[in-house]
Scaffold this motif. Sequence first.
Motif, PDB file in Angstrom:
ATOM      1  N   ILE A 129       0.847  -1.191   0.000  1.00  0.00           N
ATOM      2  CA  ILE A 129       0.000   0.000   0.000  1.00  0.00           C
ATOM      3  C   ILE A 129       0.881   1.240   0.000  1.00  0.00           C
ATOM      4  N   THR A 130       0.478   2.235  -0.778  1.00  0.00           N
ATOM      5  CA  THR A 130       1.181   3.515  -0.801  1.00  0.00           C
ATOM      6  C   THR A 130       0.350   4.536  -0.031  1.00  0.00           C
ATOM      7  N   ILE A 131       0.936   5.067   1.015  1.00  0.00           N
ATOM      8  CA  ILE A 131       0.253   6.056   1.846  1.00  0.00           C
ATOM      9  C   ILE A 131       0.720   7.440   1.405  1.00  0.00           C
ATOM     10  N   PRO A 132      -0.168   8.283   0.878  1.00  0.00           N
ATOM     11  CA  PRO A 132       0.260   9.582   0.364  1.00  0.00           C
ATOM     12  C   PRO A 132       0.679  10.545   1.477  1.00  0.00           C
ATOM     13  N   ASP A 133       1.438  11.577   1.096  1.00  0.00           N
ATOM     14  CA  ASP A 133       1.932  12.564   2.063  1.00  0.00           C
ATOM     15  C   ASP A 133       0.820  13.396   2.679  1.00  0.00           C
ATOM     16  N   SER A 134      -0.367  13.340   2.114  1.00  0.00           N
ATOM     17  CA  SER A 134      -1.503  14.088   2.666  1.00  0.00           C
ATOM     18  C   SER A 134      -1.998  13.486   3.973  1.00  0.00           C
ATOM     19  N   VAL A 135      -1.676  12.214   4.216  1.00  0.00           N
ATOM     20  CA  VAL A 135      -2.175  11.510   5.407  1.00  0.00           C
ATOM     21  C   VAL A 135      -1.413  11.962   6.647  1.00  0.00           C
ATOM     22  N   LEU A 149       0.701  -8.356   3.738  1.00  0.00           N
ATOM     23  CA  LEU A 149       1.429  -7.095   3.585  1.00  0.00           C
ATOM     24  C   LEU A 149       2.919  -7.325   3.808  1.00  0.00           C
ATOM     25  N   THR A 150       3.738  -6.964   2.802  1.00  0.00           N
ATOM     26  CA  THR A 150       5.174  -7.243   2.886  1.00  0.00           C
ATOM     27  C   THR A 150       6.023  -6.019   3.206  1.00  0.00           C
ATOM     28  N   SER A 151       5.566  -4.846   2.801  1.00  0.00           N
ATOM     29  CA  SER A 151       6.345  -3.641   3.096  1.00  0.00           C
ATOM     30  C   SER A 151       5.431  -2.427   3.139  1.00  0.00           C
ATOM     31  N   VAL A 152       5.862  -1.421   3.863  1.00  0.00           N
ATOM     32  CA  VAL A 152       5.083  -0.186   3.961  1.00  0.00           C
ATOM     33  C   VAL A 152       6.030   0.974   4.255  1.00  0.00           C
ATOM     34  N   THR A 153       5.728   2.120   3.678  1.00  0.00           N
ATOM     35  CA  THR A 153       6.495   3.330   3.952  1.00  0.00           C
ATOM     36  C   THR A 153       5.572   4.349   4.608  1.00  0.00           C
ATOM     37  N   ASP A 159       3.010  11.597  12.528  1.00  0.00           N
ATOM     38  CA  ASP A 159       3.858  11.704  13.722  1.00  0.00           C
ATOM     39  C   ASP A 159       3.629  10.582  14.733  1.00  0.00           C
ATOM     40  N   THR A 160       2.586   9.754  14.508  1.00  0.00           N
ATOM     41  CA  THR A 160       2.272   8.688  15.467  1.00  0.00           C
ATOM     42  C   THR A 160       1.924   7.397  14.740  1.00  0.00           C
ATOM     43  N   ILE A 161       2.536   6.297  15.179  1.00  0.00           N
ATOM     44  CA  ILE A 161       2.107   4.959  14.750  1.00  0.00           C
ATOM     45  C   ILE A 161       1.333   4.387  15.929  1.00  0.00           C
ATOM     46  N   ASN A 168       0.045  -8.366  13.973  1.00  0.00           N
ATOM     47  CA  ASN A 168      -0.072  -9.655  13.301  1.00  0.00           C
ATOM     48  C   ASN A 168       0.092  -9.575  11.781  1.00  0.00           C
ATOM     49  N   CYS A 169       0.864  -8.602  11.299  1.00  0.00           N
ATOM     50  CA  CYS A 169       1.210  -8.555   9.872  1.00  0.00           C
ATOM     51  C   CYS A 169       2.411  -9.477   9.679  1.00  0.00           C
ATOM     52  N   THR A 170       2.163 -10.754   9.582  1.00  0.00           N
ATOM     53  CA  THR A 170       3.211 -11.768   9.669  1.00  0.00           C
ATOM     54  C   THR A 170       4.153 -11.789   8.473  1.00  0.00           C
ATOM     55  N   SER A 171       3.735 -11.227   7.323  1.00  0.00           N
ATOM     56  CA  SER A 171       4.599 -11.205   6.139  1.00  0.00           C
ATOM     57  C   SER A 171       5.388  -9.910   6.005  1.00  0.00           C
ATOM     58  N   LEU A 172       5.146  -8.977   6.911  1.00  0.00           N
ATOM     59  CA  LEU A 172       5.826  -7.687   6.856  1.00  0.00           C
ATOM     60  C   LEU A 172       7.308  -7.875   7.179  1.00  0.00           C
ATOM     61  N   THR A 173       8.182  -7.515   6.218  1.00  0.00           N
ATOM     62  CA  THR A 173       9.622  -7.703   6.421  1.00  0.00           C
ATOM     63  C   THR A 173      10.357  -6.391   6.648  1.00  0.00           C
ATOM     64  N   SER A 174       9.791  -5.281   6.174  1.00  0.00           N
ATOM     65  CA  SER A 174      10.465  -3.992   6.374  1.00  0.00           C
ATOM     66  C   SER A 174       9.456  -2.861   6.507  1.00  0.00           C
ATOM     67  N   VAL A 175       9.818  -1.884   7.306  1.00  0.00           N
ATOM     68  CA  VAL A 175       9.009  -0.689   7.508  1.00  0.00           C
ATOM     69  C   VAL A 175       9.937   0.517   7.475  1.00  0.00           C
TER      70      VAL A 175
END
Length: 204
Positions: A129-135, A149-153, A159-161, A168-175
């Motif tokens: 998923i691509t999260i735009p800079d407007s978010v 989900l394998t990666s996310v930027t 400012d907050t996660i 439980n995003c078990t396939s996520l390898t990089s953030v």
Amino acid sequence: MRKRLLTLAVAVLAMLQTAWAYDFSATSPSGHTLYYEIISGTTNVGVVRPGTDSTYDNYVTGNVVIPTTVAYNGTTYNVTELRPILDSSSNSYYGSFESCSGLTSVTIPNSITSIGDWAFGGCSSLTSITIPDSVTYIGMGAFYDCTGLTSVTIPNSVDTINNGTFHNCTSLTSVTIPNSVTSIGDRIWYHYNTGAFEGCTGLT
């Protein structure tokens, strides 16, 4: 007899109000029917799940494109949020695309400023998923159980996660986390006890 009919009409209306948590629907550029709630006092709308019952699970599948604007009754609305809805009977919230296990990709326009709580929870076929800079806001549990989900930027506008965001995003390898982030959620999330990346067993 008239009293009975009136009682029945009230009951049916209550059922419809429970089932339909949106103000209007429209066909998206990808051909999907999306549902919108008008944000009071504005010409902005949020994308919402059409109802909380399990019959609304997987109401969209495949590649979904969210529009920047949508027209209804002669008014053009800006699409600014992915908005959770409340099930008053259980006092639980449901995200815009929660439990859409057949959703494989989504295009989020630059008009979106908020990815609400539980927005993509349980979207197990979503791989990226691509999260735009407007978010500026990504809600609690926004991507929980997105096991594909394998990666996310995370964009610089955030400012907050929040708590349970990627639970439980078990396939996520990089953030990729930008310098703008000052807070990463801990182990207190609604009635679940989970951190922002808890259960991300593939994260390296």
